[in-house]
Design an enzyme around this catalytic site. Structure first.
Site, PDB file in Angstrom:
ATOM      1  N   TYR A   1      -0.701  -0.708  10.081  1.00  0.00           N
ATOM      2  CA  TYR A   1      -0.829  -1.072   8.642  1.00  0.00           C
ATOM      3  C   TYR A   1       0.236  -0.714   7.918  1.00  0.00           C
ATOM      4  O   TYR A   1       0.544  -1.488   6.947  1.00  0.00           O
ATOM      5  CB  TYR A   1      -2.221  -0.308   8.146  1.00  0.00           C
ATOM      6  CG  TYR A   1      -2.564  -0.669   6.731  1.00  0.00           C
ATOM      7  CD1 TYR A   1      -3.327  -1.703   6.373  1.00  0.00           C
ATOM      8  CD2 TYR A   1      -2.326   0.340   5.670  1.00  0.00           C
ATOM      9  CE1 TYR A   1      -3.885  -1.899   5.298  1.00  0.00           C
ATOM     10  CE2 TYR A   1      -2.802   0.040   4.312  1.00  0.00           C
ATOM     11  CZ  TYR A   1      -3.740  -1.014   4.017  1.00  0.00           C
ATOM     12  OH  TYR A   1      -3.963  -1.319   2.734  1.00  0.00           O
TER      13      TYR A   1
ATOM     14  N   LYS B   1       2.558  -3.352   5.637  1.00  0.00           N
ATOM     15  CA  LYS B   1       2.515  -3.390   4.270  1.00  0.00           C
ATOM     16  C   LYS B   1       3.763  -3.056   3.646  1.00  0.00           C
ATOM     17  O   LYS B   1       4.346  -3.434   2.616  1.00  0.00           O
ATOM     18  CB  LYS B   1       1.685  -2.142   3.629  1.00  0.00           C
ATOM     19  CG  LYS B   1       0.163  -2.522   3.866  1.00  0.00           C
ATOM     20  CD  LYS B   1      -0.366  -3.737   3.025  1.00  0.00           C
ATOM     21  CE  LYS B   1      -1.882  -3.776   2.857  1.00  0.00           C
ATOM     22  NZ  LYS B   1      -2.241  -5.269   2.213  1.00  0.00           N
TER      23      LYS B   1
ATOM     24  N   SER C   1       0.897  -1.260   0.049  1.00  0.00           N
ATOM     25  CA  SER C   1       0.182   0.005   0.018  1.00  0.00           C
ATOM     26  C   SER C   1       0.779   1.379  -0.194  1.00  0.00           C
ATOM     27  O   SER C   1       1.853   1.182   0.547  1.00  0.00           O
ATOM     28  CB  SER C   1      -1.072   0.082   1.354  1.00  0.00           C
ATOM     29  OG  SER C   1      -1.490   1.338   1.363  1.00  0.00           O
TER      30      SER C   1
END
Ligand SMILES: NC(=O)c1ccc[n+]([C@@H]2O[C@H](COP(=O)([O-])OP(=O)(O)OC[C@H]3O[C@@H](n4cnc5c(N)ncnc54)[C@H](O)[C@@H]3O)[C@@H](O)[C@H]2O)c1
Length: 301
Positions: A165, A169, A152
């Site tokens: 996150y 990622k 991401s």
């Protein structure tokens, strides 16, 4: 040239909705036998349901394709192994793994609790290990494989409130790079997709971009990276709203202090422009690449 998957088995994790569903439908349309894995929880990873995965399988079968559902959570070693076992049991092989399953527990670092860190690392990053290790073992035997890991822009470029996150990622890029190196002798490639698309995960976040970032626009890049025609490995691609672009980690030419010289922090400050200057940067594809390129410099008197 048409990219077909006729004799291949493709695992897509998190394929019950959003991006993963689109990938699964397209792989099946191109002839692949597809393992549609989805544990069916909420965006935050709460609960579970067999409905999302089963619906996608029904859709594929209704279109004349081949698919089985796997309801296992890939967030545990047993769950990851079960997904690969399902592929072998139903179709006898595994050729492609698209690790796409994901959840969100966004909080700024100050407010982050460890349960939210663990949940996000477990699905995105550890889950990638849990699925890819057993698949990698099969692929090494068959001397062929394709991995596509979902990273991401939040991890590679950074985004407020997504430390858990983003770290997960970014970790996926590291895993993919090493798998690319470890798989090279066995015909196994590994690449990363950085999508942006309108899904349940992002519907409240995209604002005026929402209409232009259909998930179907990410699928072509993922299908290409998963195909036998793709000889690229160790790479990372952004796919957003119909724009496909390579993302890479570059190394500047830098500043060399000189043989035997231990520079001061002040020297670093003085030479910052050279350290930062992007002219002539390189894109190393392994630790050896970085160090080999240094040898002529270190050999200078
Ligand atoms: N949509 C975007 O703009 C965007 C941007 C960057 C990255 N991504 C990534 O793309 C991937 C797909 O996201 P999406 O936008 O389609 O969201 P989504 O919520 O529609 O899809 C994620 C799927 O993963 C499944 N899942 C979650 N935990 C699981 C587990 N433990 N085991 C098995 N399945 C599990 C969910 O049930 C869900 O169906 C995610 O990894 C996400 O982080 C999406």
């Amino acid at each position: 040239m048409s990219l077909e998957f006729g004799d291949q088995t493709v695992i897509v994790t998190g394929a019950g909705g959003g991006l993963g569903r689109q990938y699964a439908l397209e792989f099946a349309r191109r002839g692949a036998a597809v393992v549609v894995n989805d544990a069916g929880g909420s965006v935050a990873g709460a609960g579970g349901s067999d409905v999302p995965a089963s619906r996608v399988v029904e859709e594929i079968v209704a279109n004349g394709g081949r698919a089985v559902a796997s309801l296992d959570s890939i967030a545990t070693p047993e769950g990851g192994a079960a997904v690969v076992d399902a592929a072998i049991a139903a179709f006898g092989r595994v050729d492609v793994v698209v690790h796409n399953a994901g959840i969100l527990r966004d909080k700024s670092l100050v407010k982050l609790d460890w349960a939210d860190l663990d949940a996000v690392l477990d699905v995105h990053l550890r889950g990638a290990f849990y699925v890819s290790k057993p698949a990698f073992i099969h692929m090494k035997d068959s001397k062929y494989g394709r991995f596509v890991f979902t990273s991401s822009n939040a991890g590679v470029f950074g985004n407020f409130g997504q430390s858990n996150y983003g770290a997960a990622k970014a970790g996926l890029v590291g895993l993919s790079n090493v798998l690319a190196i470890e798989g090279a002798k066995s015909g196994i490639t590994s690449n990363v997709i950085m999508p942006v698309a309108r899904t349940r995960m992002t519907e409240d976040l995209l604002g005026h971009f929402a209409d232009q970032v259909a998930p179907e626009l990410v699928t072509p890049m993922v299908v290409f990276l998963a195909s036998a025609a793709c000889e690229l490995t160790h790479e990372c691609f952004s796919a957003v709203g119909g724009r496909y672009a390579r993302v890479f980690t570059g190394l500047t030419q830098g500043w060399y202090a000189g043989k035997g010289v231990v520079p001061s922090a002040e020297d670093i400050l003085v030479h910052l422009d050279e350290i930062e200057n992007r002219d002539g940067y390189t894109v190393p594809l392994s630790t050896a690449d970085e160090l080999t390129a240094l040898l002529p410099l270190l050999a200078q008197e």
